[in-house]
Scaffold this active site. Sequence first.
Site, mmCIF file in Angstrom:
data_model
loop_
_atom_site.group_PDB
_atom_site.id
_atom_site.type_symbol
_atom_site.label_atom_id
_atom_site.label_comp_id
_atom_site.label_asym_id
_atom_site.label_seq_id
_atom_site.Cartn_x
_atom_site.Cartn_y
_atom_site.Cartn_z
ATOM 1 N N GLY A 1 0.817 -1.204 0.000
ATOM 2 C CA GLY A 1 0.000 0.000 0.000
ATOM 3 C C GLY A 1 0.854 1.259 0.000
ATOM 4 O O GLY A 1 0.615 2.193 -0.777
ATOM 5 N N ASP A 2 1.861 1.293 0.861
ATOM 6 C CA ASP A 2 2.775 2.434 0.899
ATOM 7 C C ASP A 2 3.498 2.598 -0.434
ATOM 8 O O ASP A 2 3.637 3.706 -0.949
ATOM 9 C CB ASP A 2 3.807 2.238 2.009
ATOM 10 N N SER A 3 3.982 1.485 -0.979
ATOM 11 C CA SER A 3 4.757 1.553 -2.219
ATOM 12 C C SER A 3 3.899 2.021 -3.388
ATOM 13 O O SER A 3 4.374 2.770 -4.251
ATOM 14 C CB SER A 3 5.378 0.184 -2.522
ATOM 15 N N ALA B 1 3.308 5.754 -2.999
ATOM 16 C CA ALA B 1 4.545 6.445 -3.340
ATOM 17 C C ALA B 1 4.760 6.472 -4.845
ATOM 18 O O ALA B 1 5.183 7.488 -5.415
ATOM 19 C CB ALA B 1 5.729 5.756 -2.656
#
Length: 396
Positions: free
Chosen positions: A167-169, A172
């Site tokens: 999710g973060d990647s 980003a």
Amino acid sequence: MTNNGALASIRVIEMGQLIAGPFCGQLLGDMGAEVIKVEPPKQGDPMRVWGHGDAKLWWEVVARNKKSVSANLRIPEGQDIVRRLAATADILIENFKPGTLEKWGLGPDALHAINPRLIIVRVSGYGQTGPYASRAGFGGIGEAMGGWRYIVGDADRAPSRMGVSIGDSLAATYGCMGALAALHARERTGKGQVIDSALYEAVLQVMESLVPEYMVSDHVRQRTGSVLEGIAPSNVYPCIDGEYLIGANQDAIFGRLCKAMGQPELATDPRYATHVARGERQHELDILIADWTRTLTVESLEALMIAHSIPAGKIYRAAEMLDDPHFAAREALVEVNSPRWGPFKMQNSFPKFSDTQGGIRSLAPQEIGQHNDEIYRDLLGMDEAEIARLKAIDAI
């Protein structure tokens, strides 16, 4: 290493911490941008101590190609440093809780008053607007809200997570894409803008037709373990000495698989001849294929798959990646030599460019504020007395 990257003339100020903001900075840095990372004095980014095993090496990947400066953003002197940095920059990245920049007097209006060409990438759990904007949000929460978690895992167990912070990647990556598009738009308008990348929306973007399927036919996707429902054959199959992934769900490819199995008649069998038919009999088809693959070694099965031009492959771990000739030929892994950890390999810069290839030009900063003198003195023009004063009040 000479910087020939496509973004070699671009300066990025990275104010984020943990994963989403720093990964956005990593992507831009890999493509040649100068990334100046702003860290809290003394404590630094928590990623410095994240990782698995005896050596915590996540920082070495996510902070490569970056310069570290320290600034206490909770006091006016630290906030003023960011204003001065922003005046020189093309892109600023932050992933604080919405409203934090504004509380510090560093919101988009304030920064654009200083530098109208600045592109501000804001990564957050729920976005900068809407009823949930002020909620705390991590990557896993975005994965759940965006629909990812519900469909990952086995049907008889609770939703699973991936072994990486997807999710973060994703958030980003969309932030990076937005910044690149905004750079192009700036060529026409001369103005910067704000890129609002929400974790849950980044996940939602890759959920294919999940929402339309529900709206049109009331279909709710479920957890299906190692397969995608109705896509067959596409699974991990047992061998004498391991497991092997085969994706032969297209008609012509399935025909070639049947020939490899020595059962060409299966390709015209009405039970398996079409995509829909194979999907309806997915489980029984997997059993049939598994009965065949478990008589073979992984190497002999792979040789058959290559000979019959069938998409297939081994299940790789780090050891297999390090030993694979294709990884080596394409330099997918590149060696760095850390003063703390010695030589080791990590993933290279992707994608590949024909003319302006990026790469790993510098190691992750080993010390918090390692580049304070270079940036504050040489870029911002601070003299020794000013730098000493800022140190004395713990502003840097």
